[in-house]
Write an enzyme that holds these catalytic residues in place. Structure first.
Site, mmCIF file in Angstrom:
data_model
loop_
_atom_site.group_PDB
_atom_site.id
_atom_site.type_symbol
_atom_site.label_atom_id
_atom_site.label_comp_id
_atom_site.label_asym_id
_atom_site.label_seq_id
_atom_site.Cartn_x
_atom_site.Cartn_y
_atom_site.Cartn_z
ATOM 1 C CD GLU A 189 -30.260 15.283 2.882
ATOM 2 O OE1 GLU A 189 -29.971 14.601 1.888
ATOM 3 O OE2 GLU A 189 -30.892 16.349 2.823
ATOM 4 C CB THR A 233 -36.858 20.750 24.122
ATOM 5 O OG1 THR A 233 -37.120 20.954 25.515
ATOM 6 C CG2 THR A 233 -38.137 20.927 23.334
ATOM 7 C CE LYS A 264 -38.826 24.163 26.203
ATOM 8 N NZ LYS A 264 -40.210 23.751 25.876
HETATM 9 C C1 LIG Z 1 -40.995 23.795 24.792
HETATM 10 C C2 LIG Z 1 -41.953 22.690 24.533
HETATM 11 C C3 LIG Z 1 -42.078 22.073 23.276
HETATM 12 C C4 LIG Z 1 -41.494 22.586 21.988
HETATM 13 O O1 LIG Z 1 -40.313 23.081 21.914
HETATM 14 P P1 LIG Z 1 -39.731 23.987 20.718
HETATM 15 O O2 LIG Z 1 -38.336 23.510 20.693
HETATM 16 O O3 LIG Z 1 -39.912 25.391 21.162
HETATM 17 O O4 LIG Z 1 -40.468 23.676 19.466
HETATM 18 C C5 LIG Z 1 -42.885 20.966 23.172
HETATM 19 N N1 LIG Z 1 -43.564 20.494 24.228
HETATM 20 C C6 LIG Z 1 -43.511 21.075 25.445
HETATM 21 C C7 LIG Z 1 -44.300 20.501 26.569
HETATM 22 C C8 LIG Z 1 -42.712 22.209 25.623
HETATM 23 O O5 LIG Z 1 -42.702 22.810 26.818
#
Ligand SMILES: *Cc1c(COP(=O)(O)O)cnc(C)c1O
Length: 411
Positions: free
Chosen positions: A55, A227, A230
């Site tokens: 932390e 994130t 992706k």
């Molecule tokens: C996927 C996504 C998120 C959130 O991602 P998580 O990791 O699933 O919480 C936020 N903003 C956009 C535009 C996204 O496509």
């Protein structure tokens, strides 16, 4: 405790892992938000860094034994700076557990509950965490919306008008189902005119931005959130990058505001993904993602599919299925039987409910990671057309899908 392999210790879960691996290997994953991280990234994810509590921030911790964690986290921050070419005017935080809590930390850091935000609604391609009613981001703040044009494009003049009328304290750009380029500079000009903060949520497109096949939100946005799982092709996680003067507001909302100990195995794997993202191969990969999406779009149009905005500039395509006499859910289910995995999706001005919307979203990052190119996209477009026009064809198509998948095995 005996140190047995998972197969010996827990055959039931080992079997599920194997089944999931097989499922991926033998199906075509066209979910725009998903990708396959490399073996090295997955190795980092299961590393010894999973153990440690740390932390705090690099070199300012509440626990002992963090010398390697400090080196790791600061190295990963440095790599974030490198891939986005950031000057010292930007502060980086790689601790958010995922995109939704990261967005919430930004909102709670810059705003007071009850303040106004301006976003694109979910039904037009925005994300749940961008002020929808079911999300805390929508419950804690007053949300106004801008919308896509009837043709499915961002209309910056219209957005400016709405911003001037609603006077938000923060504007969000960056989406989950928008197939076109975003002009971050224009968004920044609008935000400046109404003295709002600009949050660029590049969750979907950060890999494309790093590969320089999509414009960058730097230096235009005040805060950038992405994130890491992706197009960036890392583990599930998130990064917040903000102007240094905003760091004292935002970073304490990540820890201790919302989170406890950072997930150091994830941070470790984000580091490996960022190293990969610095390579020429990654740049080529991102260019291929777009070539594949454009090919898929062109082919689908030949089969009389109606694409929102008429095509794509990025990794995803949004299809309006109304003229095909099938709903998004039926299309998703029929395609899944053929081994083609997509998701149903609302389209702008959708007349149907979000549970059974009129559209579907497809994307190319995962298939491009497997090595597929334009030739394979043409085949896939033909198969999508065949299954949608004749659902009974699924078993025949499934055989073709498996044949193709076997030529592009997952590493
Ligand atoms: C996927 C996504 C998120 C959130 O991602 P998580 O990791 O699933 O919480 C936020 N903003 C956009 C535009 C996204 O496509």
């Amino acid at each position: 405790m005996k140190n047995q392999s998972i197969g010996k210790k827990d055959p039931k879960i080992a079997n599920l892992i194997e089944e999931e691996r097989k499922r991926h290997n033998l199906t075509l994953h066209l979910i725009a938000s998903e990708n396959y991280p490399s073996k090295a990234v997955r190795e980092a994810l299961s590393s010894i860094f999973v153990v440690k509590y740390s932390e705090g921030r690099p070199f300012k911790r509440y626990y002992g034994g963090t010398e390697n964690i400090d080196k790791l986290e600061s190295l990963v921050e440095e790599r974030v700076r490198k891939v986005f070419r950031l000057s010292k005017k930007w502060a980086v935080n790689v601790q958010p557990y995922s995109g939704s809590p990261a967005n919430y930390a930004v909102l709670r850091g810059l705003l007071k509950p009850g303040d106004k935000i301006l976003t694109l609604p979910l039904s037009h391609g925005g994300h749940l965490s961008q002020g929808t009613k079911v999300s805390l981001s929508g419950q804690d703040f007053k949300v106004s919306h801008y919308f896509l044009s009837k043709e499915g494009f961002l209309d910056y003049k219209e957005i400016e008008k709405i911003a001037k009328k609603t006077r938000p304290k923060l504007i969000i750009t960056g989406y989950s189902a928008y197939p076109r380029k975003i002009n971050f500079k224009k968004f920044a000009q609008i935000a400046k005119k109404v003295q709002a903060y600009l949050l660029a949520d590049i969750a979907h497109i950060s890999g494309l931005i790093i590969g320089r096949v999509h414009p960058s939100p730097f230096p235009f946005a005040d805060v950038v959130m992405t994130t890491t799982h992706k197009t960036l092709r890392g583990p599930r996680g998130a990064i917040i990058i903000c102007k240094t003067e905003l760091k004292q507001k935002i970073f304490p909302k990540v820890f201790p505001g919302l989170q406890g100990g950072p997930h150091n195995h994830t941070i470790c794997a984000i580091g490996v993904a960022l190293k990969e993202a610095q390579s020429i191969q990654f740049k080529k990969y991102t260019a291929q993602i777009i070539k594949n999406a454009k090919t898929l779009a062109k082919e689908l149009k030949k089969y009389n599919f109606h694409l929102i905005s008429g095509g794509t500039d990025n990794h995803l395509i949004l299809i309006d299925l109304m003229n095909k006499g099938i709903s998004g859910k039926e299309a998703q289910d029929n395609l899944e039987k053929a081994g083609i995995i997509v998701n149903k999706n609302s389209i702008p001005y959708d007349k149907r409910s979000p549970f059974n919307p009129s559209g579907m979203r497809i994307g190319t990052p995962a298939l491009t990671t497997r090595g597929m190119k334009e030739k394979e996209m043409k085949k896939i477009a033909a198969w999508i057309n065949e299954v949608i026009s004749n659902p009974k064809s699924y078993s025949k198509i499934k055989k073709e899908v498996i044949k193709l998948c076997k030529k592009f095995p997952l590493s």
